[in-house]
Design a protein around this motif. Structure first.
Motif, PDB file in Angstrom:
ATOM      1  N   ASN A 271     -50.715 -77.033  23.210  1.00 29.74           N
ATOM      2  CA  ASN A 271     -49.557 -76.759  22.240  1.00 29.74           C
ATOM      3  C   ASN A 271     -48.844 -75.455  22.388  1.00 29.74           C
TER       4      ASN A 271
ATOM      5  N   TYR B  52     -46.203 -78.755  20.721  1.00 25.10           N
ATOM      6  CA  TYR B  52     -45.577 -77.471  20.292  1.00 25.10           C
ATOM      7  C   TYR B  52     -44.867 -77.435  19.218  1.00 25.10           C
TER       8      TYR B  52
ATOM      9  N   LYS C 176     -48.593 -83.835  30.375  1.00 28.80           N
ATOM     10  CA  LYS C 176     -49.436 -83.835  29.003  1.00 28.80           C
ATOM     11  C   LYS C 176     -49.924 -85.434  28.854  1.00 28.80           C
TER      12      LYS C 176
ATOM     13  N   TYR D  33     -51.920 -84.274  18.653  1.00 29.51           N
ATOM     14  CA  TYR D  33     -51.554 -82.888  18.094  1.00 29.51           C
ATOM     15  C   TYR D  33     -51.889 -81.837  18.975  1.00 29.51           C
ATOM     16  N   ASP D  34     -52.881 -81.707  19.467  1.00 25.75           N
ATOM     17  CA  ASP D  34     -53.290 -80.622  20.424  1.00 25.75           C
ATOM     18  C   ASP D  34     -52.364 -80.411  21.439  1.00 25.75           C
ATOM     19  N   TRP D  35     -51.381 -81.255  21.758  1.00 24.60           N
ATOM     20  CA  TRP D  35     -50.459 -81.165  22.895  1.00 24.60           C
ATOM     21  C   TRP D  35     -48.997 -80.962  22.346  1.00 24.60           C
TER      22      TRP D  35
ATOM     23  N   LYS E 162     -52.971 -73.291  26.799  1.00 26.60           N
ATOM     24  CA  LYS E 162     -53.234 -74.418  25.770  1.00 26.60           C
ATOM     25  C   LYS E 162     -51.826 -75.273  25.629  1.00 26.60           C
TER      26      LYS E 162
ATOM     27  N   ASN F 125     -60.281 -78.513  27.831  1.00 27.74           N
ATOM     28  CA  ASN F 125     -60.276 -77.907  26.696  1.00 27.74           C
ATOM     29  C   ASN F 125     -58.703 -77.880  26.044  1.00 27.74           C
ATOM     30  N   LYS F 126     -58.241 -79.107  25.965  1.00 29.54           N
ATOM     31  CA  LYS F 126     -56.998 -79.042  25.176  1.00 29.54           C
ATOM     32  C   LYS F 126     -55.932 -78.303  25.803  1.00 29.54           C
TER      33      LYS F 126
END
Length: 376
Positions: free
Chosen positions: A226, A316, A307, A312-314, A224, A137-138
């Motif tokens: 990010n 920060y 990671k 993009y979801d990873w 999460k 879930n990302k």
């Protein structure tokens, strides 16, 4: 058909329009209740926290109970005493306590009121088999695995403390001090910091209906991808407790009352009756459940290198921008949310590079003292 439609329509309109706020009147006996939090940690340090509840509408607000006498008494003569401080906490050294002895908690408030538990059954927690994380879930889902080969634990509770590294985006070489721009002291670390947070959810599991006393892949926390927590290096220290059946059921009710109430289909609030009672006023309700036993702990690290390769979801993102100032405008920019990064001298002209404080001084987002367990 018209004679049926009209009453039904009126009923629906009345039902939909009933949206007045519900402000229940709370009986005085349910206000200003003593809240007792803690666990008699045999073989380590025990922290007992005392506080008072506010009104129902301010249920999350508590006031610390100061200058209360806290005592742990064993059935074989052990006595440990301490006082709560300004934060309502009392810390006792319970390293020399033994599972062979039963213990009770006694409390005396500054107004003379007395509270206590009965002698508590001490439970040893088995070792945590392992902690692991999976990409889900990302983000990172952390799981705990444990078992008791003797089939004696059956009721488990966990909590955890997260720690993550915070780095400054800009490296500052100068600062404005005593009306002058001077070199920054290199011995004061403002580039690498660490932030911490404790778990807030109640994490419970039971194996009472299983043939083996084994817990596999219990989900502890999801981070999460990010999040700032995994921008560099992240760690979580998990503590595991073995509970009695009664303690477990109390925590189940507490979980329902604090985490699962949101609609008419969720669990409805129930009155919590703990194992702490008031000797001075037996009818007084006290919130809290004391348990005793050993605690098992295990730590896991997650690095940004864990990671996935891209996405993009990873990533920060922290908004960090710079501004260039002349000597005349320096105080204006420093008056905002800025700090100096560098001083640029080109003959008679002097320019200053500035950035926001949060991007320069990591102490605004954590402590600059490296934890002793942190990798170098």
């Amino acid at each position: 058909m018209k004679t049926l439609q009209t009453p039904i329509l009126l009923f629906c309109l009345c039902f939909c329009c009933c949206k007045d706020a519900f402000n229940p009147q709370v009986d005085a006996k349910y206000k200003n209740l003593l809240v007792v939090e803690g666990f008699i940690n045999i073989g380590a340090t025990t922290t007992i926290k005392l506080s008072r509840t506010a009104d129902l509408k301010d249920w999350q607000i508590t006031a610390p109970e100061k200058k209360a006498e806290v005592e742990i008494e064993g059935n074989k003569g052990t006595r440990l005493r301490g006082l709560t401080g300004e934060d309502g906490q009392c810390v006792l050294n319970t390293e020399n306590l033994s599972l062979d002895e039963s213990y009770m908690l006694k409390i005396k408030l500054s107004d003379g009121k007395l509270y206590q538990t009965d002698y508590l059954e001490s439970k040893a927690s088995p070792e945590i088999d392992s902690l692991n994380f999976e990409v889900e879930n990302k983000g990172f889902q952390i799981y705990v695995h444990t078992q008791d080969p003797l089939n004696k634990t059956r009721y488990y509770k966990w909590d955890y403390q997260e720690t993550w590294e915070v780095n400054s985006t800009f490296i500052s070489s100068v600062e404005y001090k005593d009306g002058k721009v001077v070199k920054r002291d290199p011995n004061v670390n403002i580039q690498y910091c660490w932030n911490t947070a404790k778990s807030s959810n109640i994490l419970l599991q039971t194996t009472e209906r299983l043939s083996e006393d084994r817990v596999t892949r219990f989900p502890l926390v999801h981070v999460k991808g990010n999040s700032a927590k995994v921008a560099h290096l992240y760690s979580v220290l998990v503590s595991q407790y073995g509970l009695t059946q009664n303690a477990y059921q109390y925590m189940v009710n507490m979980k329902k009352n604090t985490e699962q109430i949101g609609s008419i289909f969720d669990s409805q609030p129930s009155e919590l009756r703990g194992n702490i009672y008031c000797i001075s006023t037996p009818s007084e309700q006290v919130i809290g459940w004391m348990s005793a036993g050993t605690v098992s702990q295990k730590r896991i690290f997650i690095s940004y290198k864990d990671k996935p390769a891209s996405g993009y979801d990873w990533v920060y993102l922290q908004r960090c921008e710079t501004v260039i100032s002349s000597q005349d405008s320096l105080l204006y920019y420093l008056g905002g949310n800025n700090l100096l990064i560098d001083e640029q001298i080109n003959g008679p002209n002097i320019k200053y590079l500035l950035g926001s404080k949060e991007c320069i001084d990591c102490r605004l987002r954590g402590s600059n003292i490296r934890p002793d367990y942190w990798p170098i």
